[in-house]
Design a protein around this motif. Sequence first.
Motif: not given
Length: 534
Positions: A187-191, A193, A196, A206-207, A209
């Motif tokens: 999920e972090l990869e898809e966002r 993150v 960045e 970071i919001d 997960v």
Amino acid sequence: MIEDLGTTLLDAVCGDIAAERPIDGVIIHDPLDDVVPMREALVLGVGLSEVDEITALLSAMREEDATALVLRAPIAVDGPIAAASAATGVPVLALTRGASWSQLSAMLRTLTADGDVGQPDAQTLGGTSAGDLFAIANAISTLLDAPVTIEDRNSRVLAFSGRQEEADPQRVETILSRQVPDRYSRELEERGVFRELYRSADPISIDPVRAGGSPAMPRVACAVRAGDEVLGSIWVAVREPLSSDRLQALKDATKLVALHMLQQRAGADVERRLRADLLATALEGGAGAKDAVARLRLGDHRCVVLALSTAETAAQADATDARVLGERHRIADAFAMHLGAVYPRSAVAMIGDVVYAVAGVPGEQQDADARAARVAEDFLSRLGSSDDVLVAVGAIAENGSMLPDSRQSADRALRVLRSGRRQGAVVLFSAVQMEALLVEVADLARTRGERPTGPVGLLIEHDRERGTHLVETLQSWLECLGDVTAASTRVYTHPNTFRYRLRRLSEISGLDLADPDARFSAMVQLRLLDLDPR
């Protein structure tokens, strides 16, 4: 230890943990295996659940002056175990449910390995021992008033601070597995993150997960850099945004973390070279050997030397090839880990193109070399694709001064394996002593330029000139102890033809097949001829 690991992994159940007691090593207890020395050891009671077994182990640990026992939670704080702990003075710790024994063992060995080989006065960076990322994580946590993890580029947890119980279940799961779970990483990869994070010189927010559906907290992360290279990152679990002062403190902390990570990376290489130098000195003997054995913590042990190498092939002939060296180092590291789980006192290093291991064995073991061979066989079975790896086990060294003799016998046995005179990948010197002597006699004959003479020499010359197979006939007959039927079958010849060849070779060479001395002389020459590559 408890300060470094916090209460995320270990809880003190019973016994006095306030007293400072040294931990000299980590031992995994197996009730079905041989008893290993437990002096000043932290004992992991993997699979122990019966009260009688646990209390008996605590009594044995008191007799050997062990430090503490770790069991799987839950453990009753009152009852026979607590009473046995109080009576023996051995504290009992509980490993949190869901935590991995292997991860705990790896972290404990990392903590206890500090200072094993190097000098006791360790270098400091920023007031903290160089490479001690756990201390750095706790310091950052104190500055930011939040639980912290330090991770590498692959989201593996290198160190973590205390107070992790204040974070969310995701953080606890990450700590227990020493790796950010895949579902969160994806999920972090898809966002975007990570993209960045590694592009930014400042901390990023970071919001939460929520891949697992459980409550989650926001994170603040900052990349750790050494020049243009990203070494890893620091992750902070926060309940509210960090102030500008704390964000600056986090950014400043990355510089110190980078120094420690670089020191840790360099230290691993230095430690490997130092261990190799110490082991080489101990195995060579002479001046400095006694001190080297003591620094390897093998001075008060009987030992056995193992020599591990790859089979000689043309592809591996160039020892300077980076791929070959990398593979050998990988095997050496794996062998060190495997051996360390069985022998708490052991040392492994690559010297030249051979990986040498010295295993400290209990004093009462009479077949220590055979047991070491079984450990090596188990290692090769786990190694998988490396079918060409050979291991030779030397004679038992009763003390450190005899290590050179054990190393020499291991080298001799390894030569037998490389020559192809013995089947299998693991061999004991005691089982191949005669083959080792034959290899050495063949070396001597080759150095002097000697060739078979007498009857065998005449038969070799006759076969070369006439295209016959009399040497093959004689060798087959000798190896089958004079059994014509078996010998003729071995060379695909009719028994009557084989008997005729025997008569002919006796006539041509003058060899008396009824004379035991003549047979022995012929057999030795044929063996040496077989060992000669020309």
